[in-house]
Design a protein around this motif. Sequence first.
Motif, PDB file in Angstrom:
ATOM      1  N   THR A  60       0.824  -1.206   0.000  1.00 47.75           N
ATOM      2  CA  THR A  60       0.000   0.000   0.000  1.00 47.75           C
ATOM      3  C   THR A  60       0.860   1.259   0.000  1.00 47.75           C
ATOM      4  O   THR A  60       0.514   2.253  -0.634  1.00 47.75           O
ATOM      5  CB  THR A  60      -0.925   0.007   1.233  1.00 47.75           C
ATOM      6  OG1 THR A  60      -1.736  -1.165   1.208  1.00 47.75           O
ATOM      7  CG2 THR A  60      -1.819   1.223   1.259  1.00 47.75           C
ATOM      8  N   MET A  61       1.979   1.213   0.698  1.00 42.21           N
ATOM      9  CA  MET A  61       2.814   2.403   0.852  1.00 42.21           C
ATOM     10  C   MET A  61       3.969   2.491  -0.140  1.00 42.21           C
ATOM     11  O   MET A  61       4.749   3.441  -0.079  1.00 42.21           O
ATOM     12  CB  MET A  61       3.355   2.468   2.283  1.00 42.21           C
ATOM     13  CG  MET A  61       2.281   2.741   3.305  1.00 42.21           C
ATOM     14  SD  MET A  61       2.912   3.166   4.935  1.00 42.21           S
ATOM     15  CE  MET A  61       3.792   1.685   5.399  1.00 42.21           C
ATOM     16  N   LEU A  62       4.098   1.543  -1.065  1.00 43.48           N
ATOM     17  CA  LEU A  62       5.207   1.583  -2.028  1.00 43.48           C
ATOM     18  C   LEU A  62       5.299   2.903  -2.797  1.00 43.48           C
ATOM     19  O   LEU A  62       6.405   3.364  -3.081  1.00 43.48           O
ATOM     20  CB  LEU A  62       5.118   0.414  -3.007  1.00 43.48           C
ATOM     21  CG  LEU A  62       5.890  -0.835  -2.612  1.00 43.48           C
ATOM     22  CD1 LEU A  62       5.664  -1.947  -3.611  1.00 43.48           C
ATOM     23  CD2 LEU A  62       7.354  -0.581  -2.406  1.00 43.48           C
ATOM     24  N   PRO A  63       4.178   3.544  -3.143  1.00 50.83           N
ATOM     25  CA  PRO A  63       4.300   4.833  -3.844  1.00 50.83           C
ATOM     26  C   PRO A  63       5.034   5.907  -3.036  1.00 50.83           C
ATOM     27  O   PRO A  63       5.455   6.912  -3.614  1.00 50.83           O
ATOM     28  CB  PRO A  63       2.845   5.240  -4.095  1.00 50.83           C
ATOM     29  CG  PRO A  63       2.097   3.951  -4.132  1.00 50.83           C
ATOM     30  CD  PRO A  63       2.795   3.075  -3.120  1.00 50.83           C
TER      31      PRO A  63
ATOM     32  N   ALA B  93      12.726  -2.699  -3.180  1.00 50.44           N
ATOM     33  CA  ALA B  93      11.763  -3.070  -2.133  1.00 50.44           C
ATOM     34  C   ALA B  93      10.899  -4.236  -2.582  1.00 50.44           C
ATOM     35  O   ALA B  93      10.622  -5.158  -1.798  1.00 50.44           O
ATOM     36  CB  ALA B  93      10.891  -1.868  -1.764  1.00 50.44           C
ATOM     37  N   VAL B  94      10.490  -4.256  -3.842  1.00 46.85           N
ATOM     38  CA  VAL B  94       9.684  -5.362  -4.368  1.00 46.85           C
ATOM     39  C   VAL B  94      10.502  -6.656  -4.372  1.00 46.85           C
ATOM     40  O   VAL B  94       9.992  -7.730  -4.050  1.00 46.85           O
ATOM     41  CB  VAL B  94       9.149  -5.034  -5.784  1.00 46.85           C
ATOM     42  CG1 VAL B  94       8.538  -6.255  -6.449  1.00 46.85           C
ATOM     43  CG2 VAL B  94       8.131  -3.904  -5.700  1.00 46.85           C
ATOM     44  N   ARG B  95      11.786  -6.552  -4.700  1.00 51.51           N
ATOM     45  CA  ARG B  95      12.657  -7.748  -4.646  1.00 51.51           C
ATOM     46  C   ARG B  95      12.740  -8.293  -3.224  1.00 51.51           C
ATOM     47  O   ARG B  95      12.724  -9.498  -3.000  1.00 51.51           O
ATOM     48  CB  ARG B  95      14.046  -7.419  -5.179  1.00 51.51           C
ATOM     49  CG  ARG B  95      14.091  -7.272  -6.672  1.00 51.51           C
ATOM     50  CD  ARG B  95      15.521  -7.089  -7.164  1.00 51.51           C
ATOM     51  NE  ARG B  95      15.521  -6.876  -8.585  1.00 51.51           N
ATOM     52  CZ  ARG B  95      16.112  -5.851  -9.183  1.00 51.51           C
ATOM     53  NH1 ARG B  95      16.797  -4.973  -8.469  1.00 51.51           N
ATOM     54  NH2 ARG B  95      16.059  -5.723 -10.482  1.00 51.51           N
ATOM     55  N   TRP B  96      12.848  -7.374  -2.254  1.00 49.31           N
ATOM     56  CA  TRP B  96      12.868  -7.806  -0.855  1.00 49.31           C
ATOM     57  C   TRP B  96      11.553  -8.491  -0.489  1.00 49.31           C
ATOM     58  O   TRP B  96      11.551  -9.498   0.204  1.00 49.31           O
ATOM     59  CB  TRP B  96      13.137  -6.627   0.074  1.00 49.31           C
ATOM     60  CG  TRP B  96      14.601  -6.411   0.308  1.00 49.31           C
ATOM     61  CD1 TRP B  96      15.398  -5.496  -0.293  1.00 49.31           C
ATOM     62  CD2 TRP B  96      15.442  -7.159   1.186  1.00 49.31           C
ATOM     63  NE1 TRP B  96      16.685  -5.624   0.169  1.00 49.31           N
ATOM     64  CE2 TRP B  96      16.739  -6.635   1.080  1.00 49.31           C
ATOM     65  CE3 TRP B  96      15.215  -8.225   2.052  1.00 49.31           C
ATOM     66  CZ2 TRP B  96      17.806  -7.142   1.807  1.00 49.31           C
ATOM     67  CZ3 TRP B  96      16.285  -8.728   2.789  1.00 49.31           C
ATOM     68  CH2 TRP B  96      17.560  -8.190   2.657  1.00 49.31           C
ATOM     69  N   LEU B  97      10.439  -7.945  -0.943  1.00 51.64           N
ATOM     70  CA  LEU B  97       9.142  -8.567  -0.658  1.00 51.64           C
ATOM     71  C   LEU B  97       9.077  -9.985  -1.208  1.00 51.64           C
ATOM     72  O   LEU B  97       8.641 -10.907  -0.515  1.00 51.64           O
ATOM     73  CB  LEU B  97       7.996  -7.739  -1.252  1.00 51.64           C
ATOM     74  CG  LEU B  97       7.667  -6.438  -0.548  1.00 51.64           C
ATOM     75  CD1 LEU B  97       6.594  -5.685  -1.324  1.00 51.64           C
ATOM     76  CD2 LEU B  97       7.210  -6.703   0.867  1.00 51.64           C
ATOM     77  N   ARG B  98       9.503 -10.140  -2.447  1.00 49.39           N
ATOM     78  CA  ARG B  98       9.501 -11.484  -3.061  1.00 49.39           C
ATOM     79  C   ARG B  98      10.398 -12.433  -2.281  1.00 49.39           C
ATOM     80  O   ARG B  98      10.053 -13.587  -2.056  1.00 49.39           O
ATOM     81  CB  ARG B  98       9.930 -11.400  -4.515  1.00 49.39           C
ATOM     82  CG  ARG B  98       8.880 -10.788  -5.392  1.00 49.39           C
ATOM     83  CD  ARG B  98       9.284 -10.828  -6.849  1.00 49.39           C
ATOM     84  NE  ARG B  98       8.292 -10.131  -7.637  1.00 49.39           N
ATOM     85  CZ  ARG B  98       8.577  -9.317  -8.635  1.00 49.39           C
ATOM     86  NH1 ARG B  98       9.829  -9.111  -8.985  1.00 49.39           N
ATOM     87  NH2 ARG B  98       7.619  -8.716  -9.281  1.00 49.39           N
ATOM     88  N   TYR B  99      11.561 -11.942  -1.902  1.00 50.09           N
ATOM     89  CA  TYR B  99      12.501 -12.769  -1.138  1.00 50.09           C
ATOM     90  C   TYR B  99      11.902 -13.174   0.206  1.00 50.09           C
ATOM     91  O   TYR B  99      11.956 -14.335   0.599  1.00 50.09           O
ATOM     92  CB  TYR B  99      13.816 -12.003  -0.930  1.00 50.09           C
ATOM     93  CG  TYR B  99      14.778 -12.718  -0.031  1.00 50.09           C
ATOM     94  CD1 TYR B  99      15.530 -13.782  -0.502  1.00 50.09           C
ATOM     95  CD2 TYR B  99      14.939 -12.335   1.299  1.00 50.09           C
ATOM     96  CE1 TYR B  99      16.414 -14.450   0.330  1.00 50.09           C
ATOM     97  CE2 TYR B  99      15.817 -12.994   2.132  1.00 50.09           C
ATOM     98  CZ  TYR B  99      16.550 -14.046   1.645  1.00 50.09           C
ATOM     99  OH  TYR B  99      17.417 -14.710   2.479  1.00 50.09           O
ATOM    100  N   LEU B 100      11.302 -12.214   0.900  1.00 47.52           N
ATOM    101  CA  LEU B 100      10.753 -12.491   2.228  1.00 47.52           C
ATOM    102  C   LEU B 100       9.532 -13.410   2.155  1.00 47.52           C
ATOM    103  O   LEU B 100       9.281 -14.164   3.085  1.00 47.52           O
ATOM    104  CB  LEU B 100      10.400 -11.182   2.939  1.00 47.52           C
ATOM    105  CG  LEU B 100      11.602 -10.300   3.297  1.00 47.52           C
ATOM    106  CD1 LEU B 100      11.131  -8.951   3.819  1.00 47.52           C
ATOM    107  CD2 LEU B 100      12.502 -10.998   4.298  1.00 47.52           C
TER     108      LEU B 100
END
Length: 159
Positions: free
Chosen positions: A22-25, A36-43
């Motif tokens: 929600t807060m990525l923008p 940050a999206v790569r970190w999300l996928r990794y996590l």
Amino acid sequence: MSTELRDSLIYDCNYNLFIVKTMLPNIRNIQDRQTAVRWLRYLKTGANTIDEMKLRNDFMYYLVLNVQEGTLKPPFDKPPLPGSSMISMANLLPGVSEGGVCDINPPKTIKSGDSVIAGGAQRSEIMRRSPDGGAFLASQPIPDVGAFCYLSVITKKPK
């Protein structure tokens, strides 16, 4: 493995995942946003044991704080190393010593009742107006690509 603990850790992770998406923008730099999206996928894929799930939630908590501020700080300023285990990166977390022992105990999730203010904006309108503070929405799956849509139909008896 305690099913209740496992379910609680998964719920906390999913809730923080929802908040980050929600807060990525808030992150203006496109490359930082992609990191940050790569970190999300990794996590999302890197936790199999209870200890790894707890560590994942610690990483997720600090990622939420970074995205909320709009700038990525170490270790989130660089993409996660491919093929590396989360346990091997535990010392990258703030407040974690070389032995992987956390010196502080951060909350594992931003609770639905918390007032999350990011970049000067309050929580989303739907989260504020929801009778449960957004708890139901937070437990729903969020697509990696595409849109998230929520429809509610309520009927009232005629007076």
